[in-house]
Design a protein around this motif. Structure first.
Motif, mmCIF file in Angstrom:
data_model
loop_
_atom_site.group_PDB
_atom_site.id
_atom_site.type_symbol
_atom_site.label_atom_id
_atom_site.label_comp_id
_atom_site.label_asym_id
_atom_site.label_seq_id
_atom_site.Cartn_x
_atom_site.Cartn_y
_atom_site.Cartn_z
ATOM 1 N N ASN A 93 0.911 -0.905 0.197
ATOM 2 C CA ASN A 93 0.023 0.243 0.148
ATOM 3 C C ASN A 93 0.910 1.551 -0.128
ATOM 4 O OD1 ASN A 93 -1.994 -1.049 -0.211
ATOM 5 N ND2 ASN A 93 -3.023 -0.673 2.068
ATOM 6 N N ARG A 137 -6.730 6.180 -0.637
ATOM 7 C CA ARG A 137 -7.216 5.911 -2.061
ATOM 8 C C ARG A 137 -8.628 5.424 -1.911
ATOM 9 N NH1 ARG A 137 -1.852 3.728 -1.329
ATOM 10 N NH2 ARG A 137 -0.269 4.822 -2.627
ATOM 11 N N LEU A 142 -10.336 2.919 -1.644
ATOM 12 C CA LEU A 142 -10.362 1.507 -2.446
ATOM 13 C C LEU A 142 -11.125 0.130 -1.350
ATOM 14 C CD1 LEU A 142 -6.675 1.150 -3.906
ATOM 15 C CD2 LEU A 142 -8.304 1.835 -5.695
ATOM 16 N N GLU A 157 -5.340 -2.884 -0.506
ATOM 17 C CA GLU A 157 -6.541 -2.713 -0.661
ATOM 18 C C GLU A 157 -7.129 -2.877 -2.656
ATOM 19 O OE1 GLU A 157 -6.644 0.849 1.891
ATOM 20 O OE2 GLU A 157 -5.457 0.849 0.084
ATOM 21 N N GLY A 158 -8.081 -2.995 -2.519
ATOM 22 C CA GLY A 158 -8.676 -2.888 -4.278
ATOM 23 C C GLY A 158 -8.312 -4.187 -5.338
ATOM 24 N N LEU A 178 -1.788 -3.302 -3.752
ATOM 25 C CA LEU A 178 -3.370 -2.708 -4.762
ATOM 26 C C LEU A 178 -4.188 -2.661 -5.798
ATOM 27 C CD1 LEU A 178 -2.472 0.851 -5.705
ATOM 28 C CD2 LEU A 178 -2.170 1.022 -3.339
ATOM 29 N N ARG A 179 -4.989 -3.110 -5.703
ATOM 30 C CA ARG A 179 -5.317 -2.861 -7.296
ATOM 31 C C ARG A 179 -5.151 -4.332 -8.256
ATOM 32 N NH1 ARG A 179 -4.725 1.944 -7.494
ATOM 33 N NH2 ARG A 179 -6.328 4.425 -7.204
ATOM 34 N N TYR A 183 -4.438 1.817 -12.059
ATOM 35 C CA TYR A 183 -6.112 2.363 -11.994
ATOM 36 C C TYR A 183 -6.484 0.995 -12.173
ATOM 37 C CZ TYR A 183 -3.914 2.225 -16.896
ATOM 38 O OH TYR A 183 -3.123 2.219 -17.813
ATOM 39 N N TYR A 184 -8.578 0.933 -12.475
ATOM 40 C CA TYR A 184 -8.745 -0.530 -12.915
ATOM 41 C C TYR A 184 -9.281 -0.158 -14.492
ATOM 42 C CZ TYR A 184 -9.457 -1.326 -8.255
ATOM 43 O OH TYR A 184 -9.549 -2.297 -6.617
#
Length: 539
Positions: A118, A383, A385, A402-403, A418-419, A438-439
């Motif tokens: 993170n 963020r 998320l 996260e996410g 993350l993501r 980004y997603y």
């Protein structure tokens, strides 16, 4: 407002961690006739602190503590006047081009390299400052500073010091001026070029830190030791083994902790001459044999007057603190003290050190470094998320950011950033996934599939072992990234990867097509087999 790491604390096994600062008799009117220091030890799950003066001992009420990874965050009591938030300016040095961390530094400054799922490296010294009430902080950098600027502005943009203290975290990039047309030439030169700005602050000391270290430290205790010894410079130091000693600045100290000899990265006979009996630091005989050197951590408290004098008058041409300013200050008789630290600390200057530091947070039962210290949290960019989603996944001995979306795969001894999106059938072992910025939408994925490309993340049935996958990498289906032949070094940037110290690093934004098998021959040659077509790349 910066976000905090998850709250919580582990119960500690029997271990020890201590800081020792030496207080000369001549400097304190209340000092006893013998050398005083504070010592600490752990007994089971309890912490005992005792003050030793001559033969008298006084034990305090035991306290529950977190594991050794917490370092000295709970063990020190300070009473500083004036208050640190008003009297100390933090200066974090962003470092050079980061060539040893390349390709992770290809598009970002060293302090902006992601850490622990993170975070970013810069979050460590900034959080240590905030937890120590140092709220006025500058970050000096000159290479690839865009992502660092963005992260700091999002994480620490609010007024942290309140109405009276006016706290801030600001990036100062290298710049040319009529007086100095050059970029930063080294750590000391970077500070010198902005000395005009630092001088405007009404402070007593400058706290000089590095932006690429992983540790937790109470700077208030550090600053208190500096003031109690009336030092011009105080250098944070720790015991060091012979294997790594030549990579650091080494010192000899007297029985009051004053540095009497200092050499930066000595070799051969000069290295041997700097061996000392490290039992003076509180080490037992066995550890003292393993660690016969005292190394500089590259962290300094410098009195404002001393800094101005050293950089402007005494050594106006010096570029580096470790190799020029600190030895020079010692040689001209300035009071240069050592502050002795024995907690976890890692200089994340190479791919191998970076990889080991990240995987070290998965260690059980106690990680090398813990993000779960509620008294000294690590802050980062909020963020917002969603929680990570794991669907029929087998995840062991790992940390997940996260996410993330993790589907029917196996993850062992890894850090997932993350993501991250990991598809069905994938196997991730001993690997650091940095995640994504980004997603991608479902429409994005359909568009990529239509043109034969690959979405961000790890594709179906892919197998990755002992690797670093940088952000936004696109790993297709049925890809295998495994260094079976233990190749140590290879540079294949056009193919999307490097190998350093046997660790495969997939570069940021790289595309590894579906059906790709990476085999690394002992001579460094890479064989990339894609859909049964064999392509040979020469070393």
């Amino acid at each position: 407002m910066a976000s905090m790491a998850a709250l919580g604390a582990f119960r500690s096994p029997a271990t020890s961690s201590s800081n020792v600062s030496f207080v000369p008799r001549s400097r304190l009117s209340t000092a006893p006739r013998t050398l005083s220091f504070s010592a600490s030890s752990l007994s089971g799950d309890h912490f005992f602190s005792r003050t030793i003066t001559g033969s008298r001992q006084k034990e305090r009420t035991p306290l529950i503590v977190s594991p050794k990874a917490v370092s000295d965050s709970k063990n020190s009591q300070t009473c500083l006047e004036p208050d640190v938030s008003r009297s100390v300016l933090g200066i974090i040095l962003g470092g050079g081009a980061g060539t040893r961390l390349y390709p992770l530094t290809k598009k970002r400054a060293k302090p902006a390299v992601p850490l622990g799922g993170n975070y970013r490296l810069i979050d460590i010294p900034v959080s240590n400052c905030l937890n120590s009430n140092v709220s006025k902080i500058y970050v000096l950098t000159q290479f690839n500073s865009a992502s660092l600027n963005r992260h700091i502005s999002r994480a620490y943009a609010s007024n942290m010091g309140g109405y009276k203290n006016e706290g801030f975290v600001e990036v100062l990039a290298a710049q040319q001026s009529p007086e100095n047309p050059n970029w930063f030439q080294g750590t000391a030169d970077a500070v010198r070029q902005y000395l005009w700005l630092f001088e405007e602050h009404n402070v007593l000391e400058f706290l000089v830190l590095a932006g690429d270290h992983l540790y937790r430290m109470n700077y208030e205790s550090f600053i208190q030791a500096h003031r109690e010894t009336a030092a011009d410079i105080t250098v944070a130091a720790l015991p060091m083994d012979e294997k790594r000693a030549a990579s650091f600045g080494l010192m000899k100290i007297d029985d009051e902790g004053r540095i009497i000899e200092f050499a930066e990265k000595p070799k051969g006979d000069q290295l041997k001459a700097l061996q000392v009996d490290t039992t003076i630091l509180g080490l037992d005989d066995e550890r003292a044999k393993e660690m016969p050197y005292i190394a500089s951590m590259g962290i300094y408290v410098v009195s404002k007057k001393a800094m101005l004098d050293l950089l402007s008058k005494k050594f106006p041409g010096a570029n580096d603190f470790g190799s020029e300013v600190i030895p020079g200050a010692t040689s001209i008789g300035m009071r240069v003290q050592a502050y002795l630290y024995d907690g976890y600390w890692e200089d994340i200057g190479t791919i191998e050190a970076f990889y080991n530091a990240n995987l070290g947070i998965t260690k059980k039962p106690v990680p090398d470094f813990s993000f779960y210290d509620r008294s000294s949290p690590i802050y980062t960019q909020p963020r917002y998320l969603p929680p990570s989603k794991m669907l029929n996944a087998d995840v062991t001995d790992s940390v997940v950011g996260e996410g993330c979306v993790i589907k029917n795969c196996r993850i062992h001894h890894s850090v997932v950033g993350l993501r991250s999106c990991i598809s069905e059938g994938a196997i991730i072992e001993d690997t650091l996934l940095m995640g994504a910025d980004y997603y991608e939408t479902e429409a994005d994925r359909k568009f990529l599939a239509a043109k034969g490309s690959v979405p961000i993340g790890i594709g179906k049935n892919s197998h990755i072992k002992r690797a670093i996958i940088d952000k936004n990498a696109r790993i297709g289906d049925d890809v295998k990234i495994i260094n079976n032949d233990n190749v140590q070094e290879a540079a294949k940037e056009t193919d999307g990867y490097f190998i350093k110290s046997g660790i495969v690093t997939i570069v940021k934004d790289a595309l590894i097509p579906s059906g790709t098998f990476n085999d690394f021959a002992p001579d460094g040659t890479s064989y990339l087999r894609n859909n049964a077509v064999k392509v040979i790349f020469s070393p």
